[in-house]
Scaffold this motif. Structure first.
Motif, short mmCIF file in Angstrom:
data_model
loop_
_atom_site.label_atom_id
_atom_site.label_comp_id
_atom_site.label_asym_id
_atom_site.label_seq_id
_atom_site.Cartn_x
_atom_site.Cartn_y
_atom_site.Cartn_z
N VAL A 10 30.95 25.02 -3.22
CA VAL A 10 30.12 23.89 -2.82
C VAL A 10 30.02 23.90 -1.30
CG1 VAL A 10 29.93 21.37 -2.75
CG2 VAL A 10 30.83 22.50 -4.81
N PRO A 11 28.82 24.03 -0.74
CA PRO A 11 28.68 23.98 0.72
C PRO A 11 29.15 22.62 1.25
CG PRO A 11 26.65 24.74 -0.31
CD PRO A 11 27.54 24.25 -1.41
N ASP A 12 29.83 22.63 2.38
CA ASP A 12 30.34 21.37 2.94
C ASP A 12 29.24 20.33 3.11
OD1 ASP A 12 32.91 22.44 3.02
OD2 ASP A 12 32.75 23.04 5.13
N PHE A 45 27.17 17.25 -4.30
CA PHE A 45 28.42 17.22 -5.06
C PHE A 45 29.13 15.93 -4.71
CE2 PHE A 45 33.01 17.91 -5.22
CZ PHE A 45 33.16 18.22 -6.56
N MET A 46 29.59 15.23 -5.76
CA MET A 46 30.30 13.97 -5.57
C MET A 46 31.63 14.05 -6.32
SD MET A 46 28.86 10.10 -6.22
CE MET A 46 28.29 10.52 -7.85
N ARG A 52 22.06 18.23 2.46
CA ARG A 52 21.07 19.18 1.97
C ARG A 52 19.84 18.48 1.41
NH1 ARG A 52 23.62 24.28 -0.77
NH2 ARG A 52 22.43 25.31 0.83
N GLY A 53 19.81 17.14 1.52
CA GLY A 53 18.64 16.40 1.06
C GLY A 53 18.97 15.44 -0.06
N GLY A 73 41.96 24.03 0.15
CA GLY A 73 41.76 24.24 1.58
C GLY A 73 40.67 23.37 2.17
N GLY A 74 40.46 22.19 1.61
CA GLY A 74 39.45 21.28 2.12
C GLY A 74 38.03 21.58 1.66
N HIS A 75 37.87 22.50 0.72
CA HIS A 75 36.56 22.86 0.20
C HIS A 75 36.57 22.74 -1.32
CE1 HIS A 75 35.41 24.32 4.15
NE2 HIS A 75 36.58 24.93 4.19
N TYR A 76 35.39 22.57 -1.89
CA TYR A 76 35.25 22.39 -3.34
C TYR A 76 34.61 23.61 -3.98
CZ TYR A 76 36.12 17.47 -2.34
OH TYR A 76 36.68 16.30 -1.94
N ARG A 77 34.95 23.79 -5.27
CA ARG A 77 34.28 24.77 -6.13
C ARG A 77 34.00 24.09 -7.46
NH1 ARG A 77 36.59 30.36 -7.17
NH2 ARG A 77 38.02 29.19 -8.46
N VAL A 78 32.90 24.51 -8.09
CA VAL A 78 32.54 23.96 -9.40
C VAL A 78 32.30 25.11 -10.37
CG1 VAL A 78 31.55 21.83 -8.47
CG2 VAL A 78 30.09 23.82 -8.77
N TYR A 79 32.58 24.84 -11.64
CA TYR A 79 32.40 25.83 -12.70
C TYR A 79 31.16 25.44 -13.50
CZ TYR A 79 33.81 29.15 -16.32
OH TYR A 79 33.86 30.21 -17.20
N ILE A 80 30.12 26.25 -13.37
CA ILE A 80 28.84 25.98 -14.04
C ILE A 80 28.39 27.26 -14.73
CG2 ILE A 80 26.42 25.31 -13.74
CD1 ILE A 80 27.22 23.87 -11.18
N ASP A 81 28.02 27.12 -15.99
CA ASP A 81 27.45 28.24 -16.76
C ASP A 81 28.33 29.49 -16.70
OD1 ASP A 81 25.34 26.56 -17.41
OD2 ASP A 81 24.08 27.29 -15.78
N GLY A 82 29.64 29.29 -16.82
CA GLY A 82 30.56 30.42 -16.91
C GLY A 82 30.93 31.08 -15.61
N GLU A 83 30.62 30.45 -14.48
CA GLU A 83 30.92 31.06 -13.18
C GLU A 83 31.33 29.98 -12.18
OE1 GLU A 83 28.63 33.97 -9.99
OE2 GLU A 83 27.88 33.78 -12.02
N TRP A 84 32.25 30.34 -11.27
CA TRP A 84 32.65 29.42 -10.20
C TRP A 84 31.67 29.55 -9.03
CZ3 TRP A 84 35.99 25.57 -10.45
CH2 TRP A 84 36.94 25.58 -11.47
N TRP A 85 31.24 28.40 -8.49
CA TRP A 85 30.32 28.36 -7.36
C TRP A 85 30.96 27.54 -6.24
CZ3 TRP A 85 25.95 31.19 -7.97
CH2 TRP A 85 25.61 31.54 -9.28
#
Length: 120
Positions: free
Chosen positions: A78-80, A114-115, A43-44, A64-76
């Protein structure tokens, strides 16, 4: 106009975009400075360590091979293409969120980079 709305909305919510920048230069002499400056995802450029945010293990997950992050009270999700593929030299999980607000819509977060850390 949209930039102004995002900036003002972030300020109102206490998400001052300037706080993530290395305005005082304290990270400039870090041995990893050059490495952080060169990090890129599909993504740059990720910008730098000062622009990213370290996450605790409880604030991210892999499923399932994908990530999620918790930021500012919400799960987002992460695009592959935002996942950094090279080895994590910093050792800690980091995310580079970008805050935006579609015209007339709520403030949203887009994950630029995301790392994953040692949990992977």
């Amino acid at each position: 106009m949209t930039f102004v709305a995002v900036f003002l909305g972030a300020r109102v919510l206490g998400l001052d975009p300037a706080l993530g920048r290395d305005l005082d230069g304290r990270f400039a002499n870090s041995p990893l400075h050059g490495w952080f400056e060169g990090l890129r995802s599909g993504r740059g450029p990720c910008c730098s360590d000062a622009d990213g945010r370290a996450l605790s293990d409880v604030d991210w997950e892999s499923k399932g091979g994908h990530y999620r992050v918790y930021i500012d009270g919400e799960w987002w999700d992460v695009p592959d293409e935002a996942v950094i593929k090279e080895p994590n030299r910093a050792g800690r999980t980091m995310v580079w969120p970008v805050y935006y607000s579609p015209q007339g819509g709520p403030l949203r977060i887009e994950i630029r980079c995301f790392m994953p850390g040692s949990m992977t």
